[in-house]
Design an enzyme around this catalytic site. Structure first.
Site, PDB file in Angstrom:
ATOM      1  NE  ARG A   1      -3.845  -1.969   2.728  1.00  0.00           N
ATOM      2  CZ  ARG A   1      -3.710  -3.317   2.518  1.00  0.00           C
ATOM      3  NH1 ARG A   1      -2.789  -3.686   2.890  1.00  0.00           N
ATOM      4  NH2 ARG A   1      -4.756  -4.035   2.647  1.00  0.00           N
TER       5      ARG A   1
ATOM      6  CG  HIS B   1      -3.010   3.432   6.136  1.00  0.00           C
ATOM      7  ND1 HIS B   1      -3.320   3.458   7.565  1.00  0.00           N
ATOM      8  CD2 HIS B   1      -3.312   4.682   5.766  1.00  0.00           C
ATOM      9  CE1 HIS B   1      -3.968   4.879   7.764  1.00  0.00           C
ATOM     10  NE2 HIS B   1      -3.661   5.396   6.553  1.00  0.00           N
TER      11      HIS B   1
ATOM     12  CG  ASN C   1      -6.312   7.522  10.417  1.00  0.00           C
ATOM     13  OD1 ASN C   1      -6.211   6.470   9.841  1.00  0.00           O
ATOM     14  ND2 ASN C   1      -6.465   8.520   9.857  1.00  0.00           N
TER      15      ASN C   1
ATOM     16  CG  PHE D   1      -3.612  11.886   0.889  1.00  0.00           C
ATOM     17  CD1 PHE D   1      -3.664  11.989   2.105  1.00  0.00           C
ATOM     18  CD2 PHE D   1      -3.415  10.771   0.069  1.00  0.00           C
ATOM     19  CE1 PHE D   1      -3.386  10.822   2.943  1.00  0.00           C
ATOM     20  CE2 PHE D   1      -3.217   9.561   0.609  1.00  0.00           C
ATOM     21  CZ  PHE D   1      -3.218   9.553   2.118  1.00  0.00           C
TER      22      PHE D   1
HETATM   23  C1  HEM Z   1      -9.428  11.394   7.313  1.00  0.00           C
HETATM   24  C2  HEM Z   1      -8.473  11.098   6.430  1.00  0.00           C
HETATM   25  C3  HEM Z   1      -8.156   9.370   6.241  1.00  0.00           C
HETATM   26  C4  HEM Z   1      -8.042   8.622   7.013  1.00  0.00           C
HETATM   27  C5  HEM Z   1      -9.103   8.236   8.220  1.00  0.00           C
HETATM   28  C6  HEM Z   1      -7.424   7.415   6.160  1.00  0.00           C
HETATM   29  C7  HEM Z   1      -7.424   6.143   6.511  1.00  0.00           C
HETATM   30  C8  HEM Z   1      -6.887   5.112   5.826  1.00  0.00           C
HETATM   31  C9  HEM Z   1      -6.604   3.800   6.168  1.00  0.00           C
HETATM   32  C10 HEM Z   1      -7.177   3.169   7.579  1.00  0.00           C
HETATM   33  C11 HEM Z   1      -5.971   2.922   5.251  1.00  0.00           C
HETATM   34  C12 HEM Z   1      -5.578   1.679   5.317  1.00  0.00           C
HETATM   35  C13 HEM Z   1      -6.769   0.705   4.992  1.00  0.00           C
HETATM   36  C14 HEM Z   1      -6.061  -0.823   5.130  1.00  0.00           C
HETATM   37  O1  HEM Z   1      -5.994  -0.913   6.287  1.00  0.00           O
HETATM   38  O2  HEM Z   1      -5.911  -1.443   4.286  1.00  0.00           O
HETATM   39  C15 HEM Z   1      -5.553   4.134   3.988  1.00  0.00           C
HETATM   40  C16 HEM Z   1      -5.149   3.595   3.122  1.00  0.00           C
HETATM   41  C17 HEM Z   1      -5.181   4.554   1.836  1.00  0.00           C
HETATM   42  N1  HEM Z   1      -5.540   5.863   1.873  1.00  0.00           N
HETATM   43 FE1  HEM Z   1      -6.377   6.897   3.413  1.00  0.00          FE
HETATM   44  N2  HEM Z   1      -7.043   8.132   4.889  1.00  0.00           N
HETATM   45  C18 HEM Z   1      -7.375   9.301   4.879  1.00  0.00           C
HETATM   46  C19 HEM Z   1      -6.975  10.278   3.959  1.00  0.00           C
HETATM   47  C20 HEM Z   1      -6.842   9.778   2.692  1.00  0.00           C
HETATM   48  C21 HEM Z   1      -6.698  10.810   1.376  1.00  0.00           C
HETATM   49  C22 HEM Z   1      -7.146  12.101   1.647  1.00  0.00           C
HETATM   50  C23 HEM Z   1      -6.275   9.908   0.302  1.00  0.00           C
HETATM   51  C24 HEM Z   1      -6.338  10.486  -0.976  1.00  0.00           C
HETATM   52  C25 HEM Z   1      -6.752  11.299  -1.507  1.00  0.00           C
HETATM   53  C26 HEM Z   1      -5.915   8.602   0.977  1.00  0.00           C
HETATM   54  C27 HEM Z   1      -5.622   7.693   0.247  1.00  0.00           C
HETATM   55  C28 HEM Z   1      -5.419   6.294   0.731  1.00  0.00           C
HETATM   56  C29 HEM Z   1      -4.831   5.388  -0.012  1.00  0.00           C
HETATM   57  C30 HEM Z   1      -4.250   5.370  -1.595  1.00  0.00           C
HETATM   58  C31 HEM Z   1      -4.541   4.180   0.858  1.00  0.00           C
HETATM   59  C32 HEM Z   1      -3.972   2.762   0.411  1.00  0.00           C
HETATM   60  C33 HEM Z   1      -5.060   1.717  -0.017  1.00  0.00           C
HETATM   61  C34 HEM Z   1      -4.786   0.482  -0.234  1.00  0.00           C
HETATM   62  O3  HEM Z   1      -3.794   0.369  -0.926  1.00  0.00           O
HETATM   63  O4  HEM Z   1      -5.420  -0.678   0.213  1.00  0.00           O
HETATM   64  N3  HEM Z   1      -6.325   8.824   2.165  1.00  0.00           N
HETATM   65  N4  HEM Z   1      -6.287   5.196   4.579  1.00  0.00           N
END
Ligand code: HEM
EC number: 1.11.1.6
Length: 703
Positions: free
Chosen positions: A84, A87, A160, A173
């Site tokens: 990923r 995360h 989170n 981001f």
């Molecule tokens: C409140 C803000 C955010 C929270 C709480 C959050 C939370 C998370 C969490 C928990 C994961 C891991 C999911 C897992 O365990 O597989 C994750 C992955 C990811 N997040 Fe966020 N995120 C936030 C903001 C953002 C933003 C603004 C973006 C993009 C515009 C983003 C893009 C991603 C991407 C690309 C992944 C990787 C997903 C994967 O490959 O499985 N996140 N995020």
């Protein structure tokens, strides 16, 4: 076949006699017999020899016709998928969500209609910045991603352990993550924000200041996934059967209460056990101590949202619990580890846009951007649009659609109709009643790239957070900021950060500036909106104020020596187990020790491998000669001095005093040092441990 093999691998090695042969070169061949399955290639061809490639003569060249070798190596060469982008390091578990009462008044979501309804879930906890192989106790946000397999489709609540975020708009981001991760020219430091790029970006991003207070606090170094809260962060919507909308914020609260480690401890845990958090979750679940969280919701309408001078669409803001009480609506229990880490934890694909009917989005621009990003990133990472066919991602409710083909398609339409409308009388068909309907909010306006003025207060809630912390927690924030900024090599960045801190708390800024050796205090940063100083502190924001009042789920490390009092040892074990805690034995040798009455006490750790940072409290159960011997070992002295420095409760027998003295700890230093002589003192010790730490000691030990 593969599955049954995995299951047997979980059993301890039996050491049974096996059918083995020695090969020509002395190599071991284990042969199939009885019920042991025959090894095959991926296509099922039985394998005769898995130790040697096919060659011309025993010392000759290998042959490309060796299809068994090619099959095996080809697959191995392709084992890795991209990690990923954020995360990357995570650990997951299965469980269920149980609904307390019907929330039909607010939402038509099927999961919230019936009291007592159980919905299967998969949860993945993670760190954000570190790579997949980084250590667990990085100072970082923890992901708290929950996939709920509801009867009307999967709901991914991708949260989170911190309720706010660094940025207000998703367009920032990539910059945030680039700045936080390793610097691109040198590829270090990993899993750490203590470097110039991160603080350069942050110091130019005042909207991140509230989040900075959180990640510099103890929230960013949790003791266990089991002891942390989770937040949906954004404002979402509940939508009722009558299409009425209520704003909702989701908060998970751990049944075992919150707890974090201290930084000095985190640094040492990362060396002693980089898998500290995953091991903790694994051991708790495997031993039947299923971790549990309560889901609470903050519900409000537009009028309530309008009563604030901040915007509920701004993910850098919270609604304090004292202003809007979270209502418990159900519980989450994790009771099963995945059978296979890759198949489940690694391949699970969370996407914020996965919501069932009755749950909808707000216009939070961060959430809107996330709804675009996650589908994209899953396609990149899992390599095919058919990632929803993987068991971990597939819905558990009936589903039917006309999607077909693509790489690795495992479920394909049966029959002639693969489109609709069709006149073959074949479904599936749409359903305006049951189907997902977006909340029909009235939207109008010009197309603009414009941040709302209601997003402009960057400091008031940062101040609110700092003012809501207990003195030890405030000290930890100071220490964290000082540590991180001391790693920043560019003085202008350090000063820019201090100028922001001046808008949060002058004393905080002054202490950090002093510790960094900044001689001339910079002026406060130019605030877009003057920070408010009239916000009531929110005690709900403190970890220490919201401790567990129990030692349940925690771990005592008992250092023992030969000649120890076996009865006292058993009394301690009984008291610890009665509390719902766990006891692990540490000794000079992993084989254990002989108690005074001749019984043997087995050890889980050798002293070098069982430092006190792995435990919530420690006991020194030593005979005098035993203590004398251990006092010569650096690891034993560290065991004691670290436990003391980390403000832990220390129980000890009179025989242990020599070791305490060698470790520089006065046996009468404070009430956190407890003499163990009888059953009563064992219980008293465990009760004292409920406080988890004796923070009053902190001033004396300078953590
Ligand atoms: C409140 C803000 C955010 C929270 C709480 C959050 C939370 C998370 C969490 C928990 C994961 C891991 C999911 C897992 O365990 O597989 C994750 C992955 C990811 N997040 Fe966020 N995120 C936030 C903001 C953002 C933003 C603004 C973006 C993009 C515009 C983003 C893009 C991603 C991407 C690309 C992944 C990787 C997903 C994967 O490959 O499985 N996140 N995020």
């Amino acid at each position: 076949m593969a599955q049954s093999r995995q299951r047997s691998e979980r059993r301890p090695a039996s050491g049974r006699n096996q059918n083995v042969e020695r090969g020509n070169g002395g190599e071991l061949h284990q042969l199939a017999e009885g019920e042991t399955p025959v090894l095959t290639t991926a296509l099922g061809t039985p394998v005769s020899d898995d130790q040697n490639t096919l060659k011309i003569g025993e010392r000759g060249p290998s042959l490309i016709e060796d299809s068994h070798f090619r099959d095996k190596i080809f697959h191995f060469d392709h084992e890795r998928i991209p990690e990923r982008v954020v995360h990357a390091r995570g650990y997951g578990a299965h469980g269920y969500f149980e609904t307390y009462e019907s929330l039909a008044k607010y939402t038509r979501a099927d999961i919230f209609q019936r009291a007592g309804e159980k919905t299967p879930v998969f949860v993945r906890f993670s760190t954000v910045a570190g790579n997949k192989g980084s250590f667990d106790l990085a100072r970082d946000v923890r992901g708290f991603a929950v996939k709920l397999y509801t009867k009307e489709g999967n709901w991914d609540l991708v949260g989170n352990n911190i309720p706010v975020f660094f940025i207000q708009d998703a367009i920032k981001f990539p910059d945030l993550i680039h700045a936080a991760k390793q610097e691109p020219d040198r590829d270090f430091p990993q899993a750490q924000t203590a470097h110039d790029n991160f603080w350069d970006f942050i110091s130019l991003m005042p909207e991140s200041m509230h989040m900075i207070m959180w990640i510099m606090s103890d929230r960013a170094i949790p003791r266990s996934f089991r002891f942390m809260q989770g937040f949906g962060v954004h404002t979402f919507r509940f939508v009722s059967a009558d299409d009425e909308s209520t704003f909702v914020k989701f908060i998970w609260k751990p049944k075992l209460g919150m707890q974090s480690v201290v930084w000095n401890e985190a640094v040492k845990i990362n060396g002693a056990d980089p898998d500290f958090h995953r091991r903790d979750l694994w051991e708790a679940i495997q031993s039947g101590n299923f971790p549990e969280w309560e889901l609470t919701v903050q519900l409000f309408d537009q009028d309530f949202a309008d009563s604030f001078d901040f915007d509920v669409l701004d993910a850098t803001k919270i609604i304090p619990e004292e202003i809007l009480k979270p209502i418990p609506v159900g519980r989450l229990v994790l009771d099963r580890m995945p059978d296979n880490f890759f198949a489940e934890t690694e391949q699970v694909a969370f996407m914020t846009q996965n919501v069932p009917p009755g749950i909808d989005f707000s216009n939070d621009p961060l959430l809107q951007g996330r709804n675009f990003s996650y589908l994209d990133t899953q396609l990149k990472r899992l390599g095919s649009p058919n990632f929803t066919h993987l068991p971990i991602n597939a819905p558990k409710c009936p589903f039917a659609h006309f999607q077909q083909d693509g790489h690795m398609a495992m479920r394909n339409p049966v029959g002639r109709a693969n489109y609709e409308p069709n006149s073959w009388g074949m479904g599936p068909r749409e359903d305006p009643q049951r189907g997902y309907r977006s909340f029909a909010d009235a939207e109008q306006g010009q197309k603009v790239r414009l941040r709302a003025e209601s997003f402009a207060d960057h400091y008031s809630q940062a101040r609110l957070f700092f003012n809501s912390q207990t003195p030890p927690e405030q000290r930890h924030i100071v220490m964290a900021l000082t540590f991180e900024l001391s790693k920043v090599q560019t003085p202008a960045i350090r000063e820019r950060m201090v100028s922001h801190l001046l808008n949060i708390d002058e004393a905080l800024a002054a202490t950090v500036a002093d510790k960094l050796g900044i001689r001339k205090m910079p002026s406060p940063a130019d605030a877009a909106v003057p920070p408010r100083d009239d916000l009531e502190p929110s005690p709900a924001l403190s970890i220490i104020n919201n401790g567990p009042e129990s030692f349940g789920g925690r771990k005592v490390g008992v250092l023992v020596s030969d000649g120890v009092d076996a009865a006292l040892f058993e009394q301690l074990r009984t008291a610890v187990e009665k509390e719902g805690a766990v006891m692990e034995v540490v000794a000079a040798k992993v084989g254990g020790v002989d108690a005074a009455d001749g019984t043997q006490i087995e050890a889980r750790h050798m002293i070098d491998g069982g430092p006190s940072v792995l435990f919530d409290a420690v006991v020194l159960m030593l005979s005098e000669p035993g203590a004398e011997l251990l006092a010569k070992e650096a690891a034993a002295k560290d065991f004691v001095s670290d436990a003391f420095a980390h403000c832990k409760f220390i129980g000890f027998t009179s025989g242990a005093e020599a070791l305490l003295a060698k470790a520089g700890v006065d046996a009468d230093a404070d009430e956190g040092l407890i003499r163990l002589e009888s059953n009563k003192t064992a219980e008293k010790f465990v009760q004292a441990c409920r406080k988890l730490r004796l923070w009053a000691r902190e001033a004396a030990v300078k953590l």
